[in-house]
Design a protein around this motif. Sequence first.
Motif, PDB file in Angstrom:
ATOM      1  N   ASN A 125       0.808  -1.222   0.000  1.00  0.00           N
ATOM      2  CA  ASN A 125       0.000   0.000   0.000  1.00  0.00           C
ATOM      3  C   ASN A 125       0.841   1.272   0.000  1.00  0.00           C
ATOM      4  O   ASN A 125       0.305   2.356   0.212  1.00  0.00           O
ATOM      5  CB  ASN A 125      -0.938   0.015   1.209  1.00  0.00           C
ATOM      6  CG  ASN A 125      -1.978  -1.075   1.132  1.00  0.00           C
ATOM      7  OD1 ASN A 125      -2.293  -1.582   0.052  1.00  0.00           O
ATOM      8  ND2 ASN A 125      -2.518  -1.467   2.266  1.00  0.00           N
ATOM      9  N   VAL A 126       2.148   1.150  -0.216  1.00  0.00           N
ATOM     10  CA  VAL A 126       3.031   2.314  -0.251  1.00  0.00           C
ATOM     11  C   VAL A 126       3.789   2.287  -1.574  1.00  0.00           C
ATOM     12  O   VAL A 126       4.393   1.279  -1.928  1.00  0.00           O
ATOM     13  CB  VAL A 126       4.038   2.291   0.931  1.00  0.00           C
ATOM     14  CG1 VAL A 126       4.995   3.466   0.862  1.00  0.00           C
ATOM     15  CG2 VAL A 126       3.302   2.278   2.263  1.00  0.00           C
ATOM     16  N   VAL A 127       3.765   3.417  -2.308  1.00  0.00           N
ATOM     17  CA  VAL A 127       4.475   3.464  -3.582  1.00  0.00           C
ATOM     18  C   VAL A 127       5.979   3.440  -3.344  1.00  0.00           C
ATOM     19  O   VAL A 127       6.475   3.913  -2.323  1.00  0.00           O
ATOM     20  CB  VAL A 127       4.094   4.701  -4.430  1.00  0.00           C
ATOM     21  CG1 VAL A 127       2.636   4.667  -4.829  1.00  0.00           C
ATOM     22  CG2 VAL A 127       4.452   5.981  -3.734  1.00  0.00           C
ATOM     23  N   THR A 128       6.694   2.883  -4.302  1.00  0.00           N
ATOM     24  CA  THR A 128       8.141   2.777  -4.239  1.00  0.00           C
ATOM     25  C   THR A 128       8.776   4.086  -4.709  1.00  0.00           C
ATOM     26  O   THR A 128       8.350   4.654  -5.711  1.00  0.00           O
ATOM     27  CB  THR A 128       8.627   1.623  -5.140  1.00  0.00           C
ATOM     28  OG1 THR A 128       8.001   0.420  -4.707  1.00  0.00           O
ATOM     29  CG2 THR A 128      10.136   1.463  -5.084  1.00  0.00           C
ATOM     30  N   ILE A 129       9.793   4.539  -3.992  1.00  0.00           N
ATOM     31  CA  ILE A 129      10.554   5.729  -4.376  1.00  0.00           C
ATOM     32  C   ILE A 129      11.747   5.254  -5.202  1.00  0.00           C
ATOM     33  O   ILE A 129      12.523   4.408  -4.753  1.00  0.00           O
ATOM     34  CB  ILE A 129      11.060   6.502  -3.133  1.00  0.00           C
ATOM     35  CG1 ILE A 129       9.911   6.902  -2.220  1.00  0.00           C
ATOM     36  CG2 ILE A 129      11.893   7.708  -3.555  1.00  0.00           C
ATOM     37  CD1 ILE A 129       8.943   7.878  -2.796  1.00  0.00           C
ATOM     38  N   PHE A 130      11.897   5.811  -6.418  1.00  0.00           N
ATOM     39  CA  PHE A 130      13.004   5.422  -7.287  1.00  0.00           C
ATOM     40  C   PHE A 130      14.177   6.394  -7.195  1.00  0.00           C
ATOM     41  O   PHE A 130      15.332   5.996  -7.316  1.00  0.00           O
ATOM     42  CB  PHE A 130      12.555   5.365  -8.745  1.00  0.00           C
ATOM     43  CG  PHE A 130      11.515   4.318  -9.039  1.00  0.00           C
ATOM     44  CD1 PHE A 130      11.602   3.034  -8.531  1.00  0.00           C
ATOM     45  CD2 PHE A 130      10.432   4.626  -9.844  1.00  0.00           C
ATOM     46  CE1 PHE A 130      10.647   2.075  -8.824  1.00  0.00           C
ATOM     47  CE2 PHE A 130       9.478   3.681 -10.142  1.00  0.00           C
ATOM     48  CZ  PHE A 130       9.578   2.403  -9.631  1.00  0.00           C
ATOM     49  N   ASP A 131      13.891   7.687  -7.013  1.00  0.00           N
ATOM     50  CA  ASP A 131      14.956   8.682  -7.036  1.00  0.00           C
ATOM     51  C   ASP A 131      14.458   9.970  -6.396  1.00  0.00           C
ATOM     52  O   ASP A 131      13.248  10.152  -6.201  1.00  0.00           O
ATOM     53  CB  ASP A 131      15.369   8.965  -8.484  1.00  0.00           C
ATOM     54  CG  ASP A 131      16.706   9.686  -8.607  1.00  0.00           C
ATOM     55  OD1 ASP A 131      17.441   9.814  -7.604  1.00  0.00           O
ATOM     56  OD2 ASP A 131      17.026  10.126  -9.734  1.00  0.00           O
ATOM     57  N   PHE A 132      15.377  10.852  -6.068  1.00  0.00           N
ATOM     58  CA  PHE A 132      15.043  12.182  -5.574  1.00  0.00           C
ATOM     59  C   PHE A 132      16.199  13.105  -5.937  1.00  0.00           C
ATOM     60  O   PHE A 132      17.281  12.651  -6.314  1.00  0.00           O
ATOM     61  CB  PHE A 132      14.823  12.190  -4.058  1.00  0.00           C
ATOM     62  CG  PHE A 132      16.101  12.089  -3.275  1.00  0.00           C
ATOM     63  CD1 PHE A 132      16.730  13.228  -2.797  1.00  0.00           C
ATOM     64  CD2 PHE A 132      16.695  10.859  -3.040  1.00  0.00           C
ATOM     65  CE1 PHE A 132      17.922  13.133  -2.097  1.00  0.00           C
ATOM     66  CE2 PHE A 132      17.884  10.762  -2.339  1.00  0.00           C
ATOM     67  CZ  PHE A 132      18.500  11.902  -1.865  1.00  0.00           C
TER      68      PHE A 132
END
Length: 173
Positions: A125-132
């Motif tokens: 239920n949590v989106v994956t973070i790819f970059d910032f």
Amino acid sequence: PGFSDRPKLRNRSSMTNCSKCSLPLNNGLCEDCLFRMATELPSQRMVAGDAHHPSIEELNSSFPQFKIQRLIGRGGMGMIYHARQTNLDRDVAIKIIDRRFPRDSEFFDRFEREAKALAKLTHPNVVTIFDFGHTSSGQAYLVMEYVHGLNLREAMEALSIEKTEAMSIVKEV
């Protein structure tokens, strides 16, 4: 007034009733107030041509590794765009932090800590973070997993989801 005249503070964890309506709490939430609050919020869709926010063309020049396609929503800190990550041939969501937020090192340090903390989360239920990062003009951003579908407000409007089902979804999230 003496110390004994001060009102006693209630321990939030021991509260059994909602502070707004006095209804019993269910797992710490007053379902009626939470539901009312969620459904009364104004739509967070952006209006095209908003002077405070960059155009799609400006964003595409700031993010050459992506093809920004459309605005999909707005949150408390910024706008979220649907984009195509061209080198990996995948759809992503890019959250661009609003220009009104400070651009000092303290803000970027906090933003980086939060991005790294989010990247460590793994849950359906949590989106994956790819970059910032931040652009050359100082605009902070997050690149996240793109999830196709409706948000809860859109689903409630389009699918006539009942209050109890909406609350079940909110609890899972």
